[in-house]
Motif scaffolding. Structure first.
Motif, short mmCIF file in Angstrom:
data_model
loop_
_atom_site.label_atom_id
_atom_site.label_comp_id
_atom_site.label_asym_id
_atom_site.label_seq_id
_atom_site.Cartn_x
_atom_site.Cartn_y
_atom_site.Cartn_z
N GLU A 1 0.83 -1.21 0.00
CA GLU A 1 0.00 0.00 0.00
C GLU A 1 0.86 1.26 0.00
O GLU A 1 0.53 2.24 -0.66
CB GLU A 1 -0.95 -0.01 1.19
N ARG A 2 1.97 1.22 0.73
CA ARG A 2 2.87 2.37 0.74
C ARG A 2 3.49 2.61 -0.63
O ARG A 2 3.56 3.74 -1.11
CB ARG A 2 3.96 2.17 1.80
N LEU B 1 3.10 5.91 -3.06
CA LEU B 1 4.27 6.59 -3.60
C LEU B 1 4.22 6.64 -5.13
O LEU B 1 4.61 7.65 -5.73
CB LEU B 1 5.56 5.92 -3.12
N GLU B 2 3.76 5.56 -5.75
CA GLU B 2 3.61 5.55 -7.21
C GLU B 2 2.62 6.62 -7.66
O GLU B 2 2.84 7.29 -8.67
CB GLU B 2 3.17 4.17 -7.71
N GLU B 3 1.53 6.79 -6.92
CA GLU B 3 0.56 7.83 -7.25
C GLU B 3 1.18 9.21 -7.11
O GLU B 3 0.96 10.09 -7.94
CB GLU B 3 -0.68 7.71 -6.35
N GLU B 4 1.95 9.41 -6.04
CA GLU B 4 2.63 10.70 -5.85
C GLU B 4 3.62 10.95 -6.98
O GLU B 4 3.72 12.08 -7.48
CB GLU B 4 3.36 10.73 -4.51
N LYS B 5 4.33 9.91 -7.38
CA LYS B 5 5.31 10.03 -8.46
C LYS B 5 4.61 10.43 -9.76
O LYS B 5 5.09 11.30 -10.50
CB LYS B 5 6.07 8.70 -8.64
N LYS B 6 3.46 9.83 -10.03
CA LYS B 6 2.69 10.17 -11.23
C LYS B 6 2.25 11.63 -11.16
O LYS B 6 2.34 12.36 -12.15
CB LYS B 6 1.48 9.27 -11.38
#
Length: 80
Positions: A16-17, A21-26
């Motif tokens: 989940e973390r 982080l992947e969403e933030e990176k996008k």
């Protein structure tokens, strides 16, 4: 069985973390793209801007060495 549950929960938390982080990176990648597009609409060349960003990340010594080698290659090919 309790240990497996704890391990499963720990794995789930890691996954989940990483997903967050992947969403933030996008989101950050979208912001960077928007910034380059804004600069382009103001007359700047995004390709050159990307090169400048890459150069600024390099240590000064490495950048100077690369520029010197580039000058030698350009001279050898008669580009200058």
């Amino acid at each position: 069985m309790s240990e497996a549950t704890t391990t499963d929960q720990q794995l789930r938390l890691f996954i989940e973390r990483v997903e967050r982080l992947e969403e933030e990176k996008k989101g950050i990648a979208d912001d960077i793209r928007d910034t380059y597009n804004e600069a382009k609409s103001n007359g700047y060349d995004p390709k050159i801007m990307r090169q400048i960003v890459r150069l600024r990340k390099m240590p000064i010594h490495d950048r100077k060495e690369m520029e010197a080698i580039l000058d030698v290659y350009k001279s050898a090919l008669g580009i200058d």
